[in-house]
Write a protein that holds these residues in place. Structure first.
Motif, PDB file in Angstrom:
ATOM      1  N   HIS A   1     -26.175  34.642  -5.503  1.00 44.70           N
ATOM      2  CA  HIS A   1     -25.208  35.334  -4.304  1.00 44.70           C
ATOM      3  C   HIS A   1     -25.588  35.817  -3.751  1.00 44.70           C
ATOM      4  O   HIS A   1     -25.354  35.701  -2.274  1.00 44.70           O
ATOM      5  N   LEU A   2     -26.524  37.667  -3.903  1.00 42.61           N
ATOM      6  CA  LEU A   2     -26.947  37.822  -2.744  1.00 42.61           C
ATOM      7  C   LEU A   2     -27.580  37.075  -1.666  1.00 42.61           C
ATOM      8  O   LEU A   2     -27.633  37.463  -0.492  1.00 42.61           O
ATOM      9  N   VAL A   3     -28.486  36.304  -2.936  1.00 43.90           N
ATOM     10  CA  VAL A   3     -29.300  35.077  -1.316  1.00 43.90           C
ATOM     11  C   VAL A   3     -28.811  34.266  -0.920  1.00 43.90           C
ATOM     12  O   VAL A   3     -29.108  34.326   0.544  1.00 43.90           O
ATOM     13  N   HIS A   4     -27.608  33.771  -1.115  1.00 41.36           N
ATOM     14  CA  HIS A   4     -26.909  33.437  -0.340  1.00 41.36           C
ATOM     15  C   HIS A   4     -26.081  33.959   0.901  1.00 41.36           C
ATOM     16  O   HIS A   4     -25.454  32.961   1.798  1.00 41.36           O
ATOM     17  N   VAL A   5     -26.170  35.100   0.568  1.00 41.86           N
ATOM     18  CA  VAL A   5     -25.380  36.536   1.713  1.00 41.86           C
ATOM     19  C   VAL A   5     -26.638  36.826   3.289  1.00 41.86           C
ATOM     20  O   VAL A   5     -25.852  36.812   4.291  1.00 41.86           O
ATOM     21  N   LEU A   6     -27.908  35.839   2.958  1.00 42.76           N
ATOM     22  CA  LEU A   6     -29.351  36.568   3.778  1.00 42.76           C
ATOM     23  C   LEU A   6     -28.686  35.155   5.299  1.00 42.76           C
ATOM     24  O   LEU A   6     -28.900  35.915   6.043  1.00 42.76           O
ATOM     25  N   SER A   7     -29.196  34.471   4.572  1.00 41.52           N
ATOM     26  CA  SER A   7     -29.151  33.402   5.730  1.00 41.52           C
ATOM     27  C   SER A   7     -28.523  33.145   6.353  1.00 41.52           C
ATOM     28  O   SER A   7     -28.630  33.346   8.106  1.00 41.52           O
ATOM     29  N   PRO A   8     -26.551  33.459   6.434  1.00 42.27           N
ATOM     30  CA  PRO A   8     -25.740  33.494   7.528  1.00 42.27           C
ATOM     31  C   PRO A   8     -26.567  34.562   8.245  1.00 42.27           C
ATOM     32  O   PRO A   8     -25.575  34.621   9.777  1.00 42.27           O
ATOM     33  N   ASN A   9     -26.198  36.165   7.647  1.00 44.71           N
ATOM     34  CA  ASN A   9     -27.148  36.969   8.063  1.00 44.71           C
ATOM     35  C   ASN A   9     -27.902  37.036   9.407  1.00 44.71           C
ATOM     36  O   ASN A   9     -27.423  37.220  10.446  1.00 44.71           O
ATOM     37  N   ILE A  10     -29.048  36.624   9.429  1.00 43.64           N
ATOM     38  CA  ILE A  10     -30.322  36.225   9.931  1.00 43.64           C
ATOM     39  C   ILE A  10     -30.392  35.193  10.642  1.00 43.64           C
ATOM     40  O   ILE A  10     -30.771  35.268  11.809  1.00 43.64           O
ATOM     41  N   TYR A  11     -29.497  34.294  10.706  1.00 38.75           N
ATOM     42  CA  TYR A  11     -29.130  33.470  11.623  1.00 38.75           C
ATOM     43  C   TYR A  11     -27.682  33.304  12.203  1.00 38.75           C
ATOM     44  O   TYR A  11     -27.364  32.844  12.664  1.00 38.75           O
ATOM     45  N   ARG A  12     -27.211  34.521  12.117  1.00 41.96           N
ATOM     46  CA  ARG A  12     -25.374  34.729  12.775  1.00 41.96           C
ATOM     47  C   ARG A  12     -26.006  34.687  13.956  1.00 41.96           C
ATOM     48  O   ARG A  12     -24.490  33.253  14.485  1.00 41.96           O
ATOM     49  N   ASN A  13     -26.446  34.268  14.769  1.00 39.69           N
ATOM     50  CA  ASN A  13     -26.229  34.050  16.647  1.00 39.69           C
ATOM     51  C   ASN A  13     -27.777  33.775  16.444  1.00 39.69           C
ATOM     52  O   ASN A  13     -28.884  34.015  16.473  1.00 39.69           O
ATOM     53  N   THR A  14     -27.903  32.669  17.646  1.00 38.43           N
ATOM     54  CA  THR A  14     -28.918  32.841  18.253  1.00 38.43           C
ATOM     55  C   THR A  14     -29.923  34.165  18.714  1.00 38.43           C
ATOM     56  O   THR A  14     -31.058  33.844  18.858  1.00 38.43           O
ATOM     57  N   SER A  15     -29.842  35.014  19.169  1.00 37.24           N
ATOM     58  CA  SER A  15     -31.255  36.121  19.055  1.00 37.24           C
ATOM     59  C   SER A  15     -31.300  36.390  17.602  1.00 37.24           C
ATOM     60  O   SER A  15     -32.365  36.727  17.629  1.00 37.24           O
ATOM     61  N   GLU A  16     -30.526  36.165  17.335  1.00 34.28           N
ATOM     62  CA  GLU A  16     -30.971  36.458  16.055  1.00 34.28           C
ATOM     63  C   GLU A  16     -31.954  35.798  14.721  1.00 34.28           C
ATOM     64  O   GLU A  16     -32.980  35.908  14.183  1.00 34.28           O
ATOM     65  N   ALA A  17     -31.524  34.577  15.305  1.00 32.26           N
ATOM     66  CA  ALA A  17     -32.132  33.256  14.780  1.00 32.26           C
ATOM     67  C   ALA A  17     -33.568  33.888  15.177  1.00 32.26           C
ATOM     68  O   ALA A  17     -34.209  33.163  14.930  1.00 32.26           O
ATOM     69  N   LEU A  18     -34.146  33.430  16.793  1.00 32.04           N
ATOM     70  CA  LEU A  18     -34.759  34.082  17.605  1.00 32.04           C
ATOM     71  C   LEU A  18     -36.069  34.929  16.586  1.00 32.04           C
ATOM     72  O   LEU A  18     -36.909  34.313  16.412  1.00 32.04           O
ATOM     73  N   GLU A  19     -35.071  36.154  16.753  1.00 26.48           N
ATOM     74  CA  GLU A  19     -35.665  37.258  16.237  1.00 26.48           C
ATOM     75  C   GLU A  19     -36.193  36.931  14.606  1.00 26.48           C
ATOM     76  O   GLU A  19     -37.501  37.177  14.461  1.00 26.48           O
ATOM     77  N   SER A  20     -35.767  36.328  13.526  1.00 28.99           N
ATOM     78  CA  SER A  20     -36.530  35.959  12.625  1.00 28.99           C
ATOM     79  C   SER A  20     -37.272  34.874  12.547  1.00 28.99           C
ATOM     80  O   SER A  20     -38.287  34.954  11.709  1.00 28.99           O
ATOM     81  N   PHE A  21     -37.090  33.812  13.479  1.00 30.16           N
ATOM     82  CA  PHE A  21     -38.332  32.989  13.108  1.00 30.16           C
ATOM     83  C   PHE A  21     -39.826  33.494  14.414  1.00 30.16           C
ATOM     84  O   PHE A  21     -40.528  32.485  13.875  1.00 30.16           O
ATOM     85  N   ASP A  22     -39.249  34.779  15.064  1.00 29.58           N
ATOM     86  CA  ASP A  22     -40.447  34.932  15.891  1.00 29.58           C
ATOM     87  C   ASP A  22     -41.383  35.886  14.388  1.00 29.58           C
ATOM     88  O   ASP A  22     -42.552  35.504  14.503  1.00 29.58           O
ATOM     89  N   TYR A  23     -40.499  36.643  13.392  1.00 28.75           N
ATOM     90  CA  TYR A  23     -41.422  36.759  12.208  1.00 28.75           C
ATOM     91  C   TYR A  23     -42.130  36.052  11.405  1.00 28.75           C
ATOM     92  O   TYR A  23     -43.255  35.772  11.348  1.00 28.75           O
ATOM     93  N   ILE A  24     -41.264  34.295  11.207  1.00 29.42           N
ATOM     94  CA  ILE A  24     -41.722  33.762  10.244  1.00 29.42           C
ATOM     95  C   ILE A  24     -43.292  33.037  10.673  1.00 29.42           C
ATOM     96  O   ILE A  24     -43.820  33.262  10.239  1.00 29.42           O
ATOM     97  N   THR A  25     -42.819  33.380  12.285  1.00 29.59           N
ATOM     98  CA  THR A  25     -44.175  32.146  12.271  1.00 29.59           C
ATOM     99  C   THR A  25     -45.561  33.438  12.993  1.00 29.59           C
ATOM    100  O   THR A  25     -46.365  32.709  12.500  1.00 29.59           O
TER     101      THR A  25
END
Length: 333
Positions: free
Chosen positions: A198-222
């Motif tokens: 359950h818990l892990v499946h809640v994370l992805s929709p949150n960190i990619y919730r909108n374009t700014s948060e998706a970019l924030e996440s991928f900035d860290y990833i890259t």
């Protein structure tokens, strides 16, 4: 060998959905597996993650001359500090039981990889890290198992985060009673499964919730992943755009209507499970505590993680976990 401090290291890349989709940028087509991108998603610019010290320090003006009352107060505070450190002291296994050569193949932002690292860090088991390129996966070409985490322990390959932890527990001869002096085995296993299912499946929709948060996440990833210069540019923007839309499908798949509410509810569900205890294991963490802490560490200092701490009661427990897990046991030659 030098021990490396990890005040920053979230882990994102982990499984998303199966199948593939094509990311096309500037004439370059990258075949990116959903699994690859999802791992990255789960990461957060902090935690694992990025374990920054977010304890509050009290400051004030003390005057040039300390009265006996002030001195007494300081002595009391010092004593309390010592007691607190004793309460949250690690309990590493005997040196003869600690594996000699441990190598973790990981994505820095993967929640499942961070779960394994939380166990290794808490039990002071030194380990090296091999960051896997999520596109080529050349670092694990030698393995028939093509996911992360993979943990090599004195030449033996261990796979699947929960299974890795179970086998490590057996290798260092930890009894279940040592891990959860108060909680029952059934309670610990229940919440470990809750983390994975359950818990892990809640994370992805949150960190990619909108374009700014998706970019924030991928900035860290890259910034923290193993990418070439060209891959960094492509993955950051094309990946963020793709995952923004993929996260919408994940909401449907896991029946999530409001991703932030789902995250807050999960955090409060965990706090309620503690039932007033410092940790689920009582006075010290058990495997369920380490699992929840591990998967949340990648998102803790992303926007979603900051919102979670601000709007729920999980912050105090998380702070205690940061203290007790302490400095990373990661080493490098």
């Amino acid at each position: 060998m030098r021990r490396v401090s990890t005040l920053a290291s979230p882990t994102l890349f982990r499984a998303l959905a199966t199948g593939r989709f094509e990311v096309v940028t500037g004439g370059t087509t990258l075949g990116v597996q959903h699994r690859l991108l999802q791992g990255a998603l789960y990461g957060s610019a902090t935690g694992c993650a990025v374990r920054r010290q977010w304890f509050r320090f009290l400051s004030g003006s003390w005057g040039r001359a300390a009265s006996l009352g002030v001195a007494g107060a300081l002595i009391s505070l010092a004593g309390a500090s010592v007691i607190s450190e004793d309460v949250y002291a690690k309990e590493p296994p005997p040196p003869e039981l600690v594996p000699k050569d441990v190598v973790l193949y990981q994505y820095e932002a993967c929640p499942f990889c961070n779960k394994v690292k939380a166990f290794l860090d808490y039990y002071d088991i030194p380990y090296k890290v091999m960051e896997v390129n999520p596109i080529s996966k050349k670092e694990i070409k030698w393995s028939d198992y093509k996911k992360v985490p993979i943990l090599m322990v004195d030449g033996e390959q261990l796979v699947d985060s929960s299974d890795i932890i179970d086998k490590l527990r057996d290798k260092i001869h930890l009894q279940k009673s040592d891990l959860n002096p108060i909680s029952s085995d059934n309670e610990e296993e229940k919440w470990r499964k809750w983390v994975d299912n359950h818990l892990v499946h809640v994370l992805s929709p949150n960190i990619y919730r909108n374009t700014s948060e998706a970019l924030e996440s991928f900035d860290y990833i890259t910034r923290n992943g193993n990418f070439s210069f060209t891959e960094k540019i492509t993955v950051k923007y094309a990946g963020a755009a793709a995952m923004y839309f993929v996260s919408k499908n994940l909401k449907k798949k896991y029946n999530i209507t409001d991703e932030r509410k789902a995250l807050y509810d999960a955090a409060e569900t965990w706090v309620n499970a503690l039932n007033g205890r410092e940790f689920l294991g009582g006075s010290k963490p058990n495997l369920a505590d380490l699992a929840v802490f591990g998967v949340l560490r990648p998102i803790r200092y992303l926007r979603s993680g900051r919102d979670m701490v601000e709007h729920t009661h999980i912050g105090e427990w998380y702070s205690r976990m940061e203290r007790v897990v302490g400095e990373s046991s990661r080493i490098k030659a």
